[in-house]
Design a protein around this motif. Sequence first.
Motif, PDB file in Angstrom:
ATOM      1  N   LEU A 146     -78.855  62.665 -22.933  1.00  0.00           N
ATOM      2  CA  LEU A 146     -78.679  61.395 -22.211  1.00  0.00           C
ATOM      3  C   LEU A 146     -79.934  60.769 -21.801  1.00  0.00           C
ATOM      4  O   LEU A 146     -80.820  61.319 -21.238  1.00  0.00           O
ATOM      5  N   VAL A 147     -79.984  59.356 -22.254  1.00  0.00           N
ATOM      6  CA  VAL A 147     -81.296  58.825 -21.697  1.00  0.00           C
ATOM      7  C   VAL A 147     -80.971  58.166 -20.389  1.00  0.00           C
ATOM      8  O   VAL A 147     -80.071  57.857 -19.991  1.00  0.00           O
ATOM      9  N   GLU A 148     -82.081  58.730 -19.214  1.00  0.00           N
ATOM     10  CA  GLU A 148     -82.047  58.439 -17.912  1.00  0.00           C
ATOM     11  C   GLU A 148     -82.702  57.122 -17.788  1.00  0.00           C
ATOM     12  O   GLU A 148     -83.534  56.575 -18.069  1.00  0.00           O
ATOM     13  N   LEU A 149     -81.806  56.118 -16.988  1.00  0.00           N
ATOM     14  CA  LEU A 149     -82.245  54.938 -16.415  1.00  0.00           C
ATOM     15  C   LEU A 149     -82.447  54.957 -15.078  1.00  0.00           C
ATOM     16  O   LEU A 149     -81.467  55.442 -14.048  1.00  0.00           O
ATOM     17  N   GLY A 150     -83.687  54.736 -14.596  1.00  0.00           N
ATOM     18  CA  GLY A 150     -83.905  54.731 -13.358  1.00  0.00           C
ATOM     19  C   GLY A 150     -83.994  53.369 -12.586  1.00  0.00           C
ATOM     20  O   GLY A 150     -83.356  52.585 -12.864  1.00  0.00           O
ATOM     21  N   VAL A 151     -84.645  53.483 -11.359  1.00  0.00           N
ATOM     22  CA  VAL A 151     -84.816  52.271 -10.499  1.00  0.00           C
ATOM     23  C   VAL A 151     -86.184  52.358 -10.230  1.00  0.00           C
ATOM     24  O   VAL A 151     -86.978  52.986  -9.708  1.00  0.00           O
ATOM     25  N   PRO A 152     -86.664  50.827 -10.323  1.00  0.00           N
ATOM     26  CA  PRO A 152     -88.169  50.698  -9.836  1.00  0.00           C
ATOM     27  C   PRO A 152     -88.285  51.099  -8.514  1.00  0.00           C
ATOM     28  O   PRO A 152     -87.820  50.661  -7.560  1.00  0.00           O
ATOM     29  N   GLY A 153     -89.563  51.708  -8.359  1.00  0.00           N
ATOM     30  CA  GLY A 153     -89.840  52.475  -7.097  1.00  0.00           C
ATOM     31  C   GLY A 153     -89.326  53.664  -6.877  1.00  0.00           C
ATOM     32  O   GLY A 153     -89.309  54.344  -5.839  1.00  0.00           O
ATOM     33  N   GLY A 154     -88.327  54.048  -7.866  1.00  0.00           N
ATOM     34  CA  GLY A 154     -87.320  55.261  -7.527  1.00  0.00           C
ATOM     35  C   GLY A 154     -88.064  56.507  -8.135  1.00  0.00           C
ATOM     36  O   GLY A 154     -89.349  56.646  -8.028  1.00  0.00           O
ATOM     37  N   ARG A 155     -87.101  57.433  -8.452  1.00  0.00           N
ATOM     38  CA  ARG A 155     -87.661  58.647  -8.953  1.00  0.00           C
ATOM     39  C   ARG A 155     -87.677  58.710 -10.477  1.00  0.00           C
ATOM     40  O   ARG A 155     -88.558  57.840 -11.297  1.00  0.00           O
ATOM     41  N   THR A 156     -87.265  59.617 -11.219  1.00  0.00           N
ATOM     42  CA  THR A 156     -87.214  59.591 -12.799  1.00  0.00           C
ATOM     43  C   THR A 156     -86.295  58.546 -13.295  1.00  0.00           C
ATOM     44  O   THR A 156     -85.611  57.755 -12.733  1.00  0.00           O
ATOM     45  N   GLY A 157     -86.351  58.442 -14.614  1.00  0.00           N
ATOM     46  CA  GLY A 157     -85.506  57.398 -15.487  1.00  0.00           C
ATOM     47  C   GLY A 157     -86.644  56.399 -16.029  1.00  0.00           C
ATOM     48  O   GLY A 157     -87.442  55.894 -15.255  1.00  0.00           O
ATOM     49  N   VAL A 158     -86.382  55.950 -16.990  1.00  0.00           N
ATOM     50  CA  VAL A 158     -87.094  54.785 -17.542  1.00  0.00           C
ATOM     51  C   VAL A 158     -86.739  53.358 -16.841  1.00  0.00           C
ATOM     52  O   VAL A 158     -85.831  53.209 -15.902  1.00  0.00           O
ATOM     53  N   ARG A 159     -87.744  52.447 -16.595  1.00  0.00           N
ATOM     54  CA  ARG A 159     -87.660  51.561 -16.188  1.00  0.00           C
ATOM     55  C   ARG A 159     -87.083  50.343 -16.865  1.00  0.00           C
ATOM     56  O   ARG A 159     -87.940  49.603 -17.369  1.00  0.00           O
ATOM     57  N   ALA A 182     -77.435  57.794 -18.727  1.00  0.00           N
ATOM     58  CA  ALA A 182     -77.341  58.212 -17.239  1.00  0.00           C
ATOM     59  C   ALA A 182     -78.205  57.699 -16.209  1.00  0.00           C
ATOM     60  O   ALA A 182     -79.416  57.345 -16.609  1.00  0.00           O
ATOM     61  N   GLY A 183     -77.854  57.955 -14.973  1.00  0.00           N
ATOM     62  CA  GLY A 183     -78.806  57.677 -13.907  1.00  0.00           C
ATOM     63  C   GLY A 183     -78.263  58.034 -12.313  1.00  0.00           C
ATOM     64  O   GLY A 183     -76.932  58.478 -12.355  1.00  0.00           O
TER      65      GLY A 183
END
Length: 400
Positions: A146-159, A182-183
């Motif tokens: 699963l490709v992880e989508l993150g949150v700017p300023g958050g923790r892991t996951g692509v921006r 996922a995220g």
Amino acid sequence: MTRIDDPAYSWPLLTLDDDALEHNLATVAAAVAAAGAEHAPHVKTAMSRDLFARQLAAGAWGGTVATPAQLRTLVRWGLPRERDGVRALLANELVDPRELAWLREVLDAGAAAEVWLYVDSARGVELLARAFAGASAATTARLGVLVELGVPGGRTGVRGVEAAVALGRAVHDAGLRLVGVAGYEGPVAAGTSEAELAAVGAWCAGLREAAAGVAGLVEGPVVLSAGGSAFADVVLRELVAPAGAATRVVLRSGAYVTHDHGHYARTDPWTRLGAAPLRPAITVWGQVLSVPEPGLVVCGVGRRDVSYDIDLPTPLAVRPVGEDGRLGTPRELAGARVTALNDQHAYLAVTEDQGIEPGDVVAFGVSHPCTTLDRWRTAVVTRGDAVVAHYPLDLREDLA
């Protein structure tokens, strides 16, 4: 009949109310099914084989974990949803070559039906591809990425969506089985105001866009996975129907199983979906050690026994203790509050007419079940004062 005030037990003591557990399991299972989603509850809440077995029996697809040690424990439990073995979702990246080698051995041996995990970097894809180079078709089919989508300023996951789609293409080109995106929406909002819920909805829209971007790289329905325990309602509303029939929404909410008297009581998403309110299952019992001055009660419960990372514990009731050690009738503690914790002491501010004496036992509710349960090795499951079971809490795999 064994009781919590039998000589075998001592204070402080953590109990789980069995009726509340059953209510929460049934309520959330029904809500997720009614929304058209699947459920892989986060078992880090308690790391309890017994609770996970009950979640599977209620219809869960599998279990979510956060760390490699928790994944090893879940595989060791060997609890299948069906006859084909355990299904696990590691809601994190696996970037340690030792853990990747172990996972390859597990999937080569068919010791797990499926294990899904995240990637959020080209390096993560490279490590994963190297670990599974030359794997059989059967092994490859058991591994989901699963490709992880993150949150700017958050923790892991692509921006950003564009980066997610590009990384999904890299997963596919590396010969790995891409299953979706996922995220974790939690960093988007701190509360449940209208504006904050709208912000979570906007993040879900980005996850839908990322799923659409990788759809051509996925065999079968595209997985969209999200859902902490505070915004499950938004996730289900925003991901299931708008995403369409060619998708699978897998919710990961886990704290529902015990619920609490603080954080999740305030943010409870299930009532926003129209479900019955969840019931707090956790009680931590502590004995009154001292009443040293008017308005102050000191109890034998502290930071080593209860969570305090979000809220201090909630005093629920006090019970006198007889000469035989038996608990008496509970009295509500109107207006009482915990003002501070030491390692093994709680400072309880009370009105002067509460009539509390040393030796009485106070029942406390908690806020944030995960950081209470990780302080205990066993949960005592009760109906009233009767003990019906003991649930070991496996914090990590036994390394012995």
